[in-house]
Write an enzyme that holds these catalytic residues in place. Structure first.
Site, PDB file in Angstrom:
ATOM      1  N   ARG A 134       0.819  -1.164   0.013  1.00  0.00           N
ATOM      2  CA  ARG A 134       0.121  -0.014   0.071  1.00  0.00           C
ATOM      3  C   ARG A 134       0.820   1.097  -0.252  1.00  0.00           C
ATOM      4  O   ARG A 134       0.597   2.249   0.722  1.00  0.00           O
ATOM      5  CB  ARG A 134      -0.880  -0.209   1.346  1.00  0.00           C
ATOM      6  CG  ARG A 134      -1.823  -1.147   1.386  1.00  0.00           C
ATOM      7  CD  ARG A 134      -3.014  -0.856   0.163  1.00  0.00           C
ATOM      8  NE  ARG A 134      -4.053  -1.958   0.528  1.00  0.00           N
ATOM      9  CZ  ARG A 134      -4.121  -3.123   0.034  1.00  0.00           C
ATOM     10  NH1 ARG A 134      -3.417  -3.691  -0.687  1.00  0.00           N
ATOM     11  NH2 ARG A 134      -5.109  -3.956   0.082  1.00  0.00           N
ATOM     12  N   SER A 153     -10.446  -0.711   3.016  1.00  0.00           N
ATOM     13  CA  SER A 153      -9.516  -0.877   4.589  1.00  0.00           C
ATOM     14  C   SER A 153      -9.327   0.384   5.062  1.00  0.00           C
ATOM     15  O   SER A 153      -8.715   1.161   4.251  1.00  0.00           O
ATOM     16  CB  SER A 153      -8.436  -1.615   4.281  1.00  0.00           C
ATOM     17  OG  SER A 153      -8.855  -2.938   3.760  1.00  0.00           O
ATOM     18  N   GLU A 198      -4.842   4.083   6.333  1.00  0.00           N
ATOM     19  CA  GLU A 198      -4.501   3.919   4.796  1.00  0.00           C
ATOM     20  C   GLU A 198      -4.970   5.136   3.862  1.00  0.00           C
ATOM     21  O   GLU A 198      -4.192   5.389   3.113  1.00  0.00           O
ATOM     22  CB  GLU A 198      -5.185   2.582   4.242  1.00  0.00           C
ATOM     23  CG  GLU A 198      -4.485   1.944   3.036  1.00  0.00           C
ATOM     24  CD  GLU A 198      -5.268   0.832   2.325  1.00  0.00           C
ATOM     25  OE1 GLU A 198      -6.180   1.205   1.714  1.00  0.00           O
ATOM     26  OE2 GLU A 198      -4.978  -0.135   2.824  1.00  0.00           O
TER      27      GLU A 198
HETATM   28  N1  EPU Z   1     -10.768 -10.666  10.496  1.00  0.00           N
HETATM   29  C1  EPU Z   1     -11.550 -10.726  11.741  1.00  0.00           C
HETATM   30  N2  EPU Z   1     -12.358  -9.688  12.069  1.00  0.00           N
HETATM   31  C2  EPU Z   1     -12.825  -8.785  11.183  1.00  0.00           C
HETATM   32  C3  EPU Z   1     -12.034  -8.560   9.945  1.00  0.00           C
HETATM   33  C4  EPU Z   1     -11.209  -9.684   9.548  1.00  0.00           C
HETATM   34  O1  EPU Z   1     -11.168 -11.574  12.374  1.00  0.00           O
HETATM   35  O2  EPU Z   1     -13.480  -8.019  11.607  1.00  0.00           O
HETATM   36  C5  EPU Z   1      -9.867 -11.760  10.165  1.00  0.00           C
HETATM   37  C6  EPU Z   1     -10.425 -12.659   9.134  1.00  0.00           C
HETATM   38  O3  EPU Z   1     -11.313 -13.437   9.536  1.00  0.00           O
HETATM   39  C7  EPU Z   1      -8.979 -13.092   8.450  1.00  0.00           C
HETATM   40  C8  EPU Z   1      -8.311 -11.838   8.628  1.00  0.00           C
HETATM   41  O4  EPU Z   1      -8.445 -11.105   9.851  1.00  0.00           O
HETATM   42  O5  EPU Z   1      -8.564 -14.129   9.133  1.00  0.00           O
HETATM   43  C9  EPU Z   1      -8.004 -11.144   7.265  1.00  0.00           C
HETATM   44  O6  EPU Z   1      -9.138 -10.716   6.885  1.00  0.00           O
HETATM   45  P1  EPU Z   1      -9.376 -10.530   5.306  1.00  0.00           P
HETATM   46  O7  EPU Z   1      -9.177 -11.774   4.623  1.00  0.00           O
HETATM   47  O8  EPU Z   1     -10.873  -9.790   5.136  1.00  0.00           O
HETATM   48  O9  EPU Z   1      -8.288  -9.390   4.704  1.00  0.00           O
HETATM   49  P2  EPU Z   1      -7.662  -8.042   5.466  1.00  0.00           P
HETATM   50  O10 EPU Z   1      -6.545  -8.290   5.781  1.00  0.00           O
HETATM   51  O11 EPU Z   1      -8.699  -7.532   6.399  1.00  0.00           O
HETATM   52  C10 EPU Z   1      -6.792  -7.331   3.096  1.00  0.00           C
HETATM   53  C11 EPU Z   1      -6.812  -5.858   2.281  1.00  0.00           C
HETATM   54  C12 EPU Z   1      -8.028  -5.791   1.341  1.00  0.00           C
HETATM   55  C13 EPU Z   1      -8.208  -7.003   0.714  1.00  0.00           C
HETATM   56  C14 EPU Z   1      -8.188  -8.240   1.278  1.00  0.00           C
HETATM   57  C15 EPU Z   1      -8.500  -9.747   0.619  1.00  0.00           C
HETATM   58  C16 EPU Z   1      -5.430  -4.376   3.556  1.00  0.00           C
HETATM   59  C17 EPU Z   1      -5.368  -3.116   4.401  1.00  0.00           C
HETATM   60  N3  EPU Z   1      -6.491  -4.889   3.190  1.00  0.00           N
HETATM   61  O12 EPU Z   1      -7.822  -7.116   3.929  1.00  0.00           O
HETATM   62  O13 EPU Z   1      -8.099  -4.750   0.985  1.00  0.00           O
HETATM   63  O14 EPU Z   1      -9.389  -6.804  -0.101  1.00  0.00           O
HETATM   64  O15 EPU Z   1      -6.875  -8.418   2.097  1.00  0.00           O
HETATM   65  O16 EPU Z   1      -6.796  -9.491  -0.060  1.00  0.00           O
HETATM   66  O17 EPU Z   1      -4.384  -4.902   3.224  1.00  0.00           O
HETATM   67  C18 EPU Z   1      -8.545  -2.330   0.660  1.00  0.00           C
HETATM   68  O18 EPU Z   1      -7.213  -2.060   0.918  1.00  0.00           O
HETATM   69  O19 EPU Z   1      -9.348  -1.151   0.792  1.00  0.00           O
HETATM   70  C19 EPU Z   1      -9.033  -3.550   0.822  1.00  0.00           C
HETATM   71  C20 EPU Z   1     -10.074  -3.954   0.877  1.00  0.00           C
END
Ligand code: EPU
Length: 354
Positions: free
Chosen positions: A164, A250, A350
């Site tokens: 990012r 995010s 972000e």
């Molecule tokens: N989780 C929780 N509770 C929550 C949210 C997440 O326990 O409320 C846990 C999930 O269960 C999972 C882990 O955290 O085990 C990661 O969650 P998720 O797979 O939804 O991905 P993320 O790391 O929260 C990132 C990107 C997203 C992208 C997704 C999929 C960042 C900051 N965000 O989210 O990007 O779509 O991975 O690759 O890196 C964005 O940048 O705007 C964005 C949406």
């Protein structure tokens, strides 16, 4: 060249925050930028480049001259034995570009489907999702130096992409990521971006949500269009549609910690979601940290934490009473404080706060 006064920005930022641009110029081509720079008053004015507004928090009316990027066009620029090189204007909608490439038989961007925003904003924060980052498909970009009016081209190394992050998120006095020692924050306007989509296409799978779809559908070797459709479904199920509920995706980056720090946290919090990175460091799921602090579904004023994904802050106000940038930042600071108090980790926002 027309300088528009007091232009409402509510529909130009995905949070739906009410604010005005005191002065705004629409940039349809490089000539519009030249015209701005030839005007002594506009040349001297601080400038703010606005793309799709999907990664900003407006905390008041925007006083710098707003350059609204509306450079359009998408085409196959060239092709060789290895790749298709696609070029798109910075004002094109990102998801429309992804859809167009797939419809025309150029796979490679499918994992990045449905990310809000414009093509010009995509390299700024090196957008990424489901195992693919923009830098994996990036060829080069054209930009205009907002001080001199000179156009220039940057390759991937010169963009200094990180998680990012890019040269466009750093000011010149701070060494950029990758040690380039220069930054272009606020200094350049991206006009066109080129993508190299390899002909030796390989599906990027391996994310739990995609694996789940493969099992559900009984598909072992999905094609690019299939992955595109799954990603759209996954995102629609998990993330709020900014057309319906204002948000900026995010709100925080996933923080990185040392293995020692991670081991220490795991002792106290065995369930913490973490991923080991190739460089030995450990990435923590910020959504999990925020969720663990009990924020999911909570609100401060009209700023809320999305019920299905705690990493996304949303606009809970109605059209008559939309969220303010101040409310969003108050909520963000409260979240930062509680995550810091419990885990000793400072979450980094972000979006760009304007
Ligand atoms: N989780 C929780 N509770 C929550 C949210 C997440 O326990 O409320 C846990 C999930 O269960 C999972 C882990 O955290 O085990 C990661 O969650 P998720 O797979 O939804 O991905 P993320 O790391 O929260 C990132 C990107 C997203 C992208 C997704 C999929 C960042 C900051 N965000 O989210 O990007 O779509 O991975 O690759 O890196 C964005 O940048 O705007 C964005 C949406």
């Amino acid at each position: 060249m027309l300088v528009e006064k007091n232009v409402p920005l509510q529909h130009s930022n995905s949070f739906g925050i009410v604010a005005k641009a005191l002065n705004l110029v629409r940039v349809a081509d490089e000539g519009s930028i030249a015209a701005v720079l030839q005007d002594p008053a506009l040349n001297a004015a601080p400038k703010f480049v606005l793309g799709g507004g999907s990664n900003i928090v407006l905390t008041g009316d925007v006083k710098p001259l707003v350059l609204k990027v509306e450079i359009m066009g998408k085409r196959l620029l060239r092709e060789d034995a290895k790749a298709w090189v696609i070029e798109a204007g910075a004002g094109e909608n990102w998801h429309d570009l992804v859809t167009w490439t797939l419809q025309n038989g150029y796979p490679g961007l499918e994992n990045l489907a449905l990310i809000p925003g414009t093509v010009g904003a995509s390299p700024v924060q090196n957008i990424g999702a489901y195992g693919v980052e923009l830098q994996d498909r990036f060829e080069s970009l054209d930009a205009v130096d907002l001080t001199t009016g000179q156009t220039f081209t940057l390759n991937a190394a010169q963009c200094a992409f990180g998680y990012r992050d890019s040269v466009f998120k750093h000011s010149s006095s701070v060494p950029g990521p990758g040690g380039h020692g220069f930054g272009l924050e606020g200094k350049a306007l991206i006009t066109r971006v080129r993508f190299a989509l390899p002909k030796a296409w390989k599906a990027v799978l391996g994310y739990a949500d995609i694996e789940k779809k493969m099992q559900q559908m009984g598909v072992q070797a999905p094609d690019a269009m299939q992955i595109y459709e799954w990603i759209c479904e996954i995102r629609k199920a998990k993330l709020p549609d900014p057309q319906v509920i204002g948000n900026a995706g995010s709100f925080f980056k996933n923080p990185t910690v040392s293995p020692e720090q991670c081991a220490d946290i795991i002792q106290r919090e065995p369930k913490i979601v973490h991923y080991h990175l190739a460089d030995g460091s450990v990435k923590l799921a910020a959504g999990w940290l925020i969720d663990a602090c009990g924020w999911k579904g909570k609100s401060i004023g009209n700023a809320g934490v999305y019920e299905k994904q705690a990493l996304v802050l949303v606009n809970r106000g109605g059209s008559a009473d939309p969220v303010t940038g101040g409310e969003v930042m108050t909520l963000a600071k409260s979240i930062q404080t509680s995550v810091y108090e419990r885990f000793g980790i400072l979450l980094e926002p972000e979006p760009v706060v304007v």
